[in-house]
Enzyme design. Structure first.
Site, short mmCIF file in Angstrom:
data_model
loop_
_atom_site.label_atom_id
_atom_site.label_comp_id
_atom_site.label_asym_id
_atom_site.label_seq_id
_atom_site.Cartn_x
_atom_site.Cartn_y
_atom_site.Cartn_z
N HIS A 124 -7.14 -8.36 -62.43
CA HIS A 124 -7.67 -7.35 -61.50
C HIS A 124 -7.18 -7.55 -60.07
CE1 HIS A 124 -10.20 -5.67 -64.55
NE2 HIS A 124 -10.96 -6.74 -64.67
N ASP A 161 -7.25 -7.54 -72.80
CA ASP A 161 -8.59 -7.68 -72.21
C ASP A 161 -9.27 -6.31 -72.28
OD1 ASP A 161 -10.07 -9.69 -70.00
OD2 ASP A 161 -10.50 -7.56 -69.68
N HIS A 163 -11.03 -4.84 -70.15
CA HIS A 163 -10.94 -4.12 -68.88
C HIS A 163 -9.48 -3.82 -68.56
CE1 HIS A 163 -14.67 -6.60 -68.61
NE2 HIS A 163 -15.16 -5.45 -68.19
N ASP A 244 -12.92 -10.20 -74.17
CA ASP A 244 -14.19 -9.49 -73.95
C ASP A 244 -14.29 -8.16 -74.70
OD1 ASP A 244 -12.15 -8.67 -72.28
OD2 ASP A 244 -13.26 -8.99 -70.41
ZN LIG Z 1 -12.18 -8.28 -68.90
#
Ligand SMILES: [Zn+2]
Length: 306
Positions: A124, A161, A163, A244
């Site tokens: 991120h 991931d 996200h 995740d």
């Molecule tokens: Zn994540």
């Protein structure tokens, strides 16, 4: 196969109750502390150098992360991203692991694959800012190092991931030498990752919906992302390995199991074997249920071992 980690990565402290805790890395390392992983060549991660970080981050961002935080104090960078006294060292080791792993697999020796068991995670972090638990963008630092120090022309980053890796996308938005392929839940933090976000044609975003499970995940990679990754013929495969999307994860709603991480890992190993002399470097991103994270990371590493 190499395993890069460093005790300093346990010293980055987001505070009590925060999902991105030192216990995550401890759980991964405990799972790998088993006879089954005896073949892992365990190496202490070096620090990333400033010039390596500056390939993907601006000066102000690097200075902000490396500012010494007094013992007992923390500095809040956004709602969920914190600098503690141990954060700078952890972040330098996390990015340094990825750089060292790239050097190892491109060094012409016997090392072909590496897993970086590190934190804080990275995908991120944008060129200018830390966000979403991420300080330096470890996988981006690794990719930029492969281009600049090793002269590669085609580096693939596969990000599974849950996200979206907005920071990686931001950093390589106009970099045709890097192909970024991501599956992620949408809508979800950080909000980006639509299929219309394509950069210079080198960004492949494939969102999944809450509740989607193994069938749709595998179909998306097998039928779409993997063929495009093969067509790119990467000279190095990098992996943003977040766990995740596991059904037990508290931060998201996909329904994968550890066997799905073994599956995608085997596919990425095959990609690297076919085009990149087997060279694959994976770095830990998210995964917030400790048992699911440990089992998934172990399945990932097992699929990377011969
Ligand atoms: Zn994540």
């Amino acid at each position: 196969m190499r395993l890069y980690t460093h005790p300093a990565c346990l010293g980055h402290d987001n505070g009590p109750g925060h999902p991105e805790s030192p216990a995550r890395l401890a759980a991964v390392l405990r799972a790998l502390d088993h006879d089954r992983y005896a073949a892992l060549d365990r190496v202490e991660a070096p620090r990333a150098g400033r010039e390596q970080l500056l390939r993907v981050h601006d000066d102000a961002h690097v200075d902000r992360i490396l500012t010494a935080i007094p013992v007992g104090e923390v500095q809040r960078l956004d709602e969920d991203t914190v600098l503690s006294p141990g954060s700078a060292e952890a972040a330098l080791r996390a990015a340094g692991a990825a750089v060292a792993a790239v050097d190892a697999v491109l060094g012409g020796g016997h090392v072909r694959r590496a897993f970086c068991a590190v934190r804080p995670p990275g995908h991120h972090a944008t060129r200018e800012r830390a966000m979403g638990f991420c300080l330096f963008n470890n996988v981006a630092v690794a990719a930029a190092h492969a281009l600049a120090a090793h002269g590669l022309k085609r580096v693939a980053i596969a990000d599974f991931d849950v996200h979206h890796g907005n920071g990686t996308q931001d950093i390589f938005w106009r970099e045709p030498h890097v192909l970024f392929a991501s599956s992620h839940q949408m809508p979800l933090y950080p909000g980006s990752g639509g299929p219309d976000e394509r950069g210079a044609g080198n960004i492949l975003n494939r969102p999944l919906s809450a509740g989607d499970g193994p069938h749709l995940f595998r179909e998306l990679w097998e039928g779409d992302l993997l063929p495009q990754l093969h067509a790119f013929k990467p000279q190095l495969v990098l992996v943003s390995a977040g766990f995740d999307a596991h059904q037990r994860d508290p931060l998201a709603d996909l329904c994968l199991g550890s066997e799905d991480y073994a599956w995608i890992t085997a596919k990425l190993v095959e990609l690297a074997d076919r085009h990149a002399d087997g060279r694959l470097v994976s770095t830990l991103e998210g995964g917030y249920d400790l048992a699911a994270l440990a089992a998934s990371a172990a399945a990932h590493v097992e699929a990377m071992l011969d």
